[in-house]
Motif scaffolding. Structure first.
Motif, mmCIF file in Angstrom:
data_model
loop_
_atom_site.group_PDB
_atom_site.id
_atom_site.type_symbol
_atom_site.label_atom_id
_atom_site.label_comp_id
_atom_site.label_asym_id
_atom_site.label_seq_id
_atom_site.Cartn_x
_atom_site.Cartn_y
_atom_site.Cartn_z
ATOM 1 N N UNK A 2 83.613 1.445 -11.799
ATOM 2 C CA UNK A 2 83.215 0.073 -11.486
ATOM 3 C C UNK A 2 82.098 0.106 -10.457
ATOM 4 N N UNK A 3 80.962 -0.458 -10.819
ATOM 5 C CA UNK A 3 79.826 -0.465 -9.906
ATOM 6 C C UNK A 3 79.979 -1.581 -8.881
ATOM 7 N N UNK A 4 79.945 -1.200 -7.618
ATOM 8 C CA UNK A 4 79.996 -2.187 -6.547
ATOM 9 C C UNK A 4 78.602 -2.771 -6.321
ATOM 10 N N UNK A 5 78.575 -3.948 -5.729
ATOM 11 C CA UNK A 5 77.314 -4.509 -5.246
ATOM 12 C C UNK A 5 77.446 -4.716 -3.741
ATOM 13 N N UNK A 6 76.318 -4.827 -3.067
ATOM 14 C CA UNK A 6 76.286 -5.069 -1.624
ATOM 15 C C UNK A 6 75.431 -6.301 -1.397
ATOM 16 N N UNK A 7 76.015 -7.306 -0.753
ATOM 17 C CA UNK A 7 75.320 -8.570 -0.541
ATOM 18 C C UNK A 7 74.823 -8.666 0.893
ATOM 19 N N UNK A 8 73.534 -8.872 1.041
ATOM 20 C CA UNK A 8 72.896 -9.109 2.337
ATOM 21 C C UNK A 8 72.289 -10.507 2.279
ATOM 22 N N UNK A 9 72.976 -11.472 2.861
ATOM 23 C CA UNK A 9 72.572 -12.874 2.765
ATOM 24 C C UNK A 9 72.448 -13.279 1.291
ATOM 25 N N UNK A 10 71.230 -13.608 0.836
ATOM 26 C CA UNK A 10 71.075 -14.058 -0.553
ATOM 27 C C UNK A 10 70.647 -12.929 -1.493
ATOM 28 N N UNK A 11 70.589 -11.716 -0.980
ATOM 29 C CA UNK A 11 70.119 -10.576 -1.762
ATOM 30 C C UNK A 11 71.299 -9.688 -2.155
ATOM 31 N N UNK A 12 71.389 -9.404 -3.451
ATOM 32 C CA UNK A 12 72.483 -8.572 -3.953
ATOM 33 C C UNK A 12 71.916 -7.230 -4.419
ATOM 34 N N UNK A 13 72.326 -6.156 -3.747
ATOM 35 C CA UNK A 13 71.889 -4.809 -4.113
ATOM 36 C C UNK A 13 72.846 -4.232 -5.145
ATOM 37 N N UNK A 14 72.270 -3.615 -6.184
ATOM 38 C CA UNK A 14 73.088 -2.984 -7.205
ATOM 39 C C UNK A 14 73.278 -3.828 -8.443
ATOM 40 N N UNK A 15 72.511 -4.900 -8.547
ATOM 41 C CA UNK A 15 72.597 -5.768 -9.720
ATOM 42 C C UNK A 15 71.189 -6.174 -10.139
ATOM 43 N N UNK A 16 70.874 -5.978 -11.417
ATOM 44 C CA UNK A 16 69.589 -6.430 -11.944
ATOM 45 C C UNK A 16 68.408 -5.641 -11.405
ATOM 46 N N UNK A 17 67.282 -6.317 -11.288
ATOM 47 C CA UNK A 17 66.046 -5.686 -10.853
ATOM 48 C C UNK A 17 66.203 -5.092 -9.453
ATOM 49 N N UNK A 18 65.630 -3.921 -9.198
ATOM 50 C CA UNK A 18 65.637 -3.395 -7.830
ATOM 51 C C UNK A 18 65.061 -4.424 -6.862
ATOM 52 N N UNK A 19 65.683 -4.542 -5.708
ATOM 53 C CA UNK A 19 65.211 -5.485 -4.698
ATOM 54 C C UNK A 19 64.087 -4.832 -3.893
ATOM 55 N N UNK A 20 63.185 -5.659 -3.384
ATOM 56 C CA UNK A 20 62.018 -5.140 -2.663
ATOM 57 C C UNK A 20 62.193 -5.372 -1.168
ATOM 58 N N UNK A 21 62.084 -4.284 -0.417
ATOM 59 C CA UNK A 21 62.111 -4.345 1.040
ATOM 60 C C UNK A 21 60.706 -4.117 1.573
ATOM 61 N N UNK A 22 60.348 -4.851 2.608
ATOM 62 C CA UNK A 22 59.026 -4.716 3.233
ATOM 63 C C UNK A 22 59.228 -4.372 4.708
ATOM 64 N N UNK A 23 58.521 -3.343 5.192
ATOM 65 C CA UNK A 23 58.696 -2.959 6.599
ATOM 66 C C UNK A 23 57.893 -3.828 7.562
ATOM 67 N N UNK A 24 58.463 -3.998 8.754
ATOM 68 C CA UNK A 24 57.750 -4.571 9.903
ATOM 69 C C UNK A 24 57.631 -3.463 10.934
ATOM 70 N N UNK A 25 56.410 -3.201 11.389
ATOM 71 C CA UNK A 25 56.148 -2.000 12.192
ATOM 72 C C UNK A 25 55.403 -2.319 13.498
ATOM 73 N N UNK A 26 55.487 -3.538 13.977
ATOM 74 C CA UNK A 26 54.760 -3.912 15.182
ATOM 75 C C UNK A 26 55.251 -3.186 16.425
ATOM 76 N N UNK A 27 54.350 -2.964 17.371
ATOM 77 C CA UNK A 27 54.700 -2.287 18.627
ATOM 78 C C UNK A 27 55.178 -3.263 19.682
ATOM 79 N N UNK A 28 54.770 -4.522 19.570
ATOM 80 C CA UNK A 28 55.135 -5.530 20.564
ATOM 81 C C UNK A 28 55.855 -6.689 19.883
#
Length: 254
Positions: A2-28
């Motif tokens: 049974x494949x589990x999913x992981x829900x982060x707010x409105x984003x479900x990992x492990x279901x359908x299209x791969x989800x896209x993460x974008x980095x924030x890399x600011x120094x300040x």
């Protein structure tokens, strides 16, 4: 399995299209919040705050204050907070003790939905951080990055499996290819791990040679791809707008 999913707010990992993460890399704080505005407008599925770039990262009070501001700026966007150690491609060299103090501060801060925990530190300390995160309803993406080579497929699967055994909600592995065969090795290992583990996994082959792995996750079993709005945080990342089109083009129909 049974494949589990992981829900982060409105984003479900492990279901359908791969989800896209974008980095924030600011120094300040100002740079981080400016990036957050641009990233939110681009509508990724989640944001990765790379706190190893943040000049106030070792000050727990400053880290929490900035994290709280970032949380407010992102609205309903899911937030993954990551301190990437220097040995795994990050910006800042720290002792293990200092690394785990930062992890503890992130969990206690109350602003993040998930935390990245590197697998290959002291095992007792890693397990303790996982327990603390879960006690605060923070999900754990457990990671390992090899910037030199691509291990054999069995080794990649073993590392991902060990992360699951350590309590990771999402095991993650990134490798560096030296050949086309290395990219195939990563994709083979991804399929094997996705077929045997209940948890969603994240994998990628880095640099230009590995870009195909960043768009083929739905076929092979990787749940998240990392794209860019502005600065990249790892070699081979694709811009968010291109990545959205690529993932949609490769979408599997039911």
């Amino acid at each position: 399995m049974t494949q589990q999913t992981v829900t982060l707010r409105q984003t479900v990992l492990g279901s359908g299209r791969p989800k896209i993460a974008v980095p924030i890399t600011g120094a300040t704080e100002a740079a981080i919040l400016a990036q957050a505005t641009a990233v939110k407008a681009a509508k990724p599925d989640l944001v990765e705050w790379r706190i190893d770039y943040f000049e106030g990262v070792t000050d727990a009070q400053q880290l929490t204050a900035t994290g709280t501001q970032l949380r407010a700026a992102l609205g309903d966007l899911a937030l993954l907070t990551t301190f990437r150690t220097h040995g795994e491609g990050g910006e800042l060299a720290l002792s293990d003790d200092a690394y785990f103090k930062i992890c503890d501060a992130v969990i206690a801060g109350g602003y993040t939905d998930a935390i990245d925990v590197e697998r290959y530190h002291n095992e007792t300390a890693v397990k303790a951080v996982v327990e603390k995160a879960h006690a605060q309803q923070v999900k754990v993406i457990m990671s390992n990055h090899d910037f030199d080579k691509t291990p054999v497929a069995a080794e990649i699967v073993q590392r991902l499996t060990s992360m699951a055994a350590f309590g990771a909600d999402v095991p993650k592995m990134a490798v560096m290819p030296q050949s086309v065969e290395d990219v195939l090795t990563l994709l083979t290992a991804t399929h094997q791990a996705a077929s045997t583990l209940a948890q969603p996994i994240i994998t990628m082959s880095m640099a230009d040679l590995g870009k195909v792995s960043r768009i083929a996750g739905e076929v092979f079993g990787s749940a998240v791809s990392f794209g860019t709005v502005g600065a990249a945080s790892a070699p081979g990342q694709i811009s968010l707008t291109h990545l959205q089109h690529d993932l949609d083009d490769l979408k599997l129909t039911d």
